[in-house]
Enzyme design. Structure first.
Site, PDB file in Angstrom:
ATOM      1  N   GLY A  78      50.208   9.557 -21.527  1.00 23.40           N
ATOM      2  CA  GLY A  78      49.174   9.406 -20.518  1.00 23.40           C
ATOM      3  C   GLY A  78      49.731   8.644 -19.341  1.00 23.40           C
ATOM      4  CD  GLN A  79      52.954   4.939 -19.665  1.00 23.53           C
ATOM      5  OE1 GLN A  79      53.873   5.744 -19.589  1.00 23.53           O
ATOM      6  NE2 GLN A  79      53.147   3.644 -19.848  1.00 23.53           N
ATOM      7  CG  HIS A  80      47.798  10.583 -16.230  1.00 26.71           C
ATOM      8  ND1 HIS A  80      48.435  10.830 -17.425  1.00 26.71           N
ATOM      9  CD2 HIS A  80      46.678  11.349 -16.241  1.00 26.71           C
ATOM     10  CE1 HIS A  80      47.732  11.717 -18.117  1.00 26.71           C
ATOM     11  NE2 HIS A  80      46.665  12.046 -17.418  1.00 26.71           N
ATOM     12  CB  ALA A  81      43.699   7.738 -13.068  1.00 30.12           C
ATOM     13  CE  LYS A  93      42.843  10.374 -18.525  1.00 31.02           C
ATOM     14  NZ  LYS A  93      43.017  10.010 -17.183  1.00 31.02           N
TER      15      LYS A  93
END
Length: 104
Positions: free
Chosen positions: A17-20, A66
């Protein structure tokens, strides 16, 4: 639902994830094994969810950061997405996400 994919075969130490997303909403269900999801709304509110039941999932609205992590060896995370993949609507830098949430 316009896109369905699975996250599987991730090592326990890997953070996915590590993004929006600006447009896409998600539902995440661990259909096998376990994982955790940390969500951040950019306004100081964070929560960690343990996904460990195949009949329970979480809904993630647009514009939340997330991180999916702590995958068990047998983890299969089902992801249901409201939109087709569009790399342009992803925010991959946390500072950019914070600035957009705060209207900067």
């Amino acid at each position: 639902i316009k896109r369905i994919f699975y996250i599987y075969g991730s090592d326990p130490d890997v953070v996915r994830g590590q993004h929006a997303n600006r447009k896409t909403e998600f539902v995440l269900i661990n259909v096998a094994g376990t994982s955790k999801v940390k969500v951040d709304d950019g306004k100081g509110n964070t929560a960690i969810f343990s996904l460990n039941r195949p009949h329970t999932g979480i809904y993630l609205p647009r514009m939340v950061w997330k991180d999916m992590y702590d995958f068990s060896e047998d983890s299969v995370l089902l992801v249901l997405a409201s939109e087709h993949y569009d790399g342009e609507e992803y925010i991959r830098e946390y500072d950019t996400f914070i600035n957009e949430v705060r209207g900067k």
